[in-house]
Write an enzyme that holds these catalytic residues in place. Structure first.
Site, PDB file in Angstrom:
ATOM      1  N   GLY A  24       7.854   1.060   1.495  1.00 31.03           N
ATOM      2  CA  GLY A  24       8.798   1.857   1.419  1.00 31.03           C
ATOM      3  C   GLY A  24       9.039   3.573   0.524  1.00 31.03           C
ATOM      4  O   GLY A  24       8.529   4.351   0.412  1.00 31.03           O
ATOM      5  N   TYR A 160      14.812  -6.721 -14.266  1.00 32.84           N
ATOM      6  CA  TYR A 160      14.711  -5.780 -13.713  1.00 32.84           C
ATOM      7  C   TYR A 160      15.260  -4.227 -14.485  1.00 32.84           C
ATOM      8  O   TYR A 160      15.234  -3.362 -14.846  1.00 32.84           O
ATOM      9  CB  TYR A 160      14.692  -5.672 -12.729  1.00 32.84           C
ATOM     10  CG  TYR A 160      14.749  -4.345 -11.664  1.00 32.84           C
ATOM     11  CD1 TYR A 160      13.577  -3.456 -11.488  1.00 32.84           C
ATOM     12  CD2 TYR A 160      16.116  -3.397 -11.248  1.00 32.84           C
ATOM     13  CE1 TYR A 160      13.325  -2.539 -10.432  1.00 32.84           C
ATOM     14  CE2 TYR A 160      15.365  -2.778 -10.227  1.00 32.84           C
ATOM     15  CZ  TYR A 160      14.044  -1.887  -9.934  1.00 32.84           C
ATOM     16  OH  TYR A 160      14.612  -0.946  -9.113  1.00 32.84           O
ATOM     17  N   LYS A 164      14.234  -0.476 -16.261  1.00 34.67           N
ATOM     18  CA  LYS A 164      14.628   0.358 -16.194  1.00 34.67           C
ATOM     19  C   LYS A 164      15.318   1.105 -17.204  1.00 34.67           C
ATOM     20  O   LYS A 164      14.902   2.733 -16.987  1.00 34.67           O
ATOM     21  CB  LYS A 164      15.496   0.484 -14.429  1.00 34.67           C
ATOM     22  CG  LYS A 164      14.428  -0.101 -13.474  1.00 34.67           C
ATOM     23  CD  LYS A 164      12.966   1.128 -13.405  1.00 34.67           C
ATOM     24  CE  LYS A 164      12.564   0.418 -11.926  1.00 34.67           C
ATOM     25  NZ  LYS A 164      11.570   1.186 -12.039  1.00 34.67           N
ATOM     26  N   THR A 195      14.972  -0.678   0.285  1.00 39.64           N
ATOM     27  CA  THR A 195      12.590  -0.578   0.218  1.00 39.64           C
ATOM     28  C   THR A 195      12.762  -2.310  -0.018  1.00 39.64           C
ATOM     29  O   THR A 195      14.096  -3.126   0.349  1.00 39.64           O
ATOM     30  CB  THR A 195      12.894  -0.242  -1.078  1.00 39.64           C
ATOM     31  OG1 THR A 195      13.438  -0.857  -2.517  1.00 39.64           O
ATOM     32  CG2 THR A 195      13.104   1.136  -1.351  1.00 39.64           C
TER      33      THR A 195
END
Length: 255
Positions: A24, A160, A164, A195
């Site tokens: 990716g 996530y 992030k 990805t």
């Protein structure tokens, strides 16, 4: 990958580390930086993919590494410093998420996602910042996400988004702490790019159509469309930029 070399910056003589480089965006970044003259230590868990990358791209040095393991992080650091004796650029790209409602995600799952996306980024940044500070120069580029800036709806990714979002603010903090010591810390927040993390969503035609419909540019991103911002932050073109998160999302977060 198509487009490598279309944009360029002179990174000859620079030493870079890219994590999550076996596929990716990480693989793309390793190719891009090596193509611009850097020696790139490509780190990831999948040894076969890293060796294939190194055979294909001059300037890439494969290093098998699980960035969530402290001993593996130390080994990566020692490999880089023993071979090159310096570090100019660290790209914290390794990351993954879990897509499920918060009430269905376990604490253990949450902690694993945070360990990979946030804790490993902090650990590697502080590890490699030390020789950068000693040299009085260096650049750290954290790969965040637009999901560190906005909610993931209609998907559900609490661990996530939390990790992030923390990466975005940690980038600000480290950028400020090390600004006077020659080390720049910035982040890239990609929007929707193909990805391994997004492949299931992209494979679903309804999901892909929804992304196109809700992105102001009417499409998702191409990997080469992150080349410019990476080269900006990796090179001397950004010597007065630190603590920033540059969003590359086709207008998603501007809606």
């Amino acid at each position: 990958m198509s487009g490598v070399g279309r944009l360029s910056a002179d990174l000859t003589g620079r030493t870079a580390v890219v994590t999550g480089a076996s596929s990716g965006l990480g693989m793309r970044f390793a190719e891009l930086l090596a193509g611009s003259g850097a020696t790139v230590f490509a780190a990831a868990r999948r040894k076969d993919r890293l060796e294939s990358l190194a055979e294909r791209v001059p300037g890439v040095v494969p290093v098998t590494c699980d960035v969530t393991d402290d001993a593996a992080r130390q080994a990566l650091f020692e490999t880089v410093m023993t071979r090159d004796g310096k570090i100019d650029l660290l790209v914290n790209n390794a990351g993954h998420g879990v897509s499920k409602p918060a009430l269905e995600e376990t604490v253990e799952s949450f902690e694993r996602v945070v360990a990979l996306n946030l804790t490993a980024t902090f650990a590697l940044s502080t590890l490699f910042a030390r020789p950068m500070i000693e040299a009085g120069a260096g650049s750290i580029v954290n790969i965040a996400s637009i999901l560190g800036l906005v909610a993931a709806h209609p998907t559900s990714q609490v661990s996530y988004t939390a990790a992030k979002g923390a990466v975005v603010n940690m980038t600000r903090e480290l950028g400020v702490q090390w600004a006077s010591r020659g080390v720049r810390v910035n982040a890239i927040a990609p929007g929707w790019f193909p990805t391994e993390v997004t492949e299931e969503f992209f494979a679903d035609e309804r999901g892909s159509a929804w992304l196109r419909r809700n992105t102001p540019m009417g499409r998702t991103g191409r990997p080469d469309e992150l080349d410019g911002v990476m080269l900006l932050l990796a090179s001397d073109a950004s010597t007065f930029i630190t603590g920033q998160t540059l969003v590359v999302d086709g207008g998603w977060t501007a809606r």
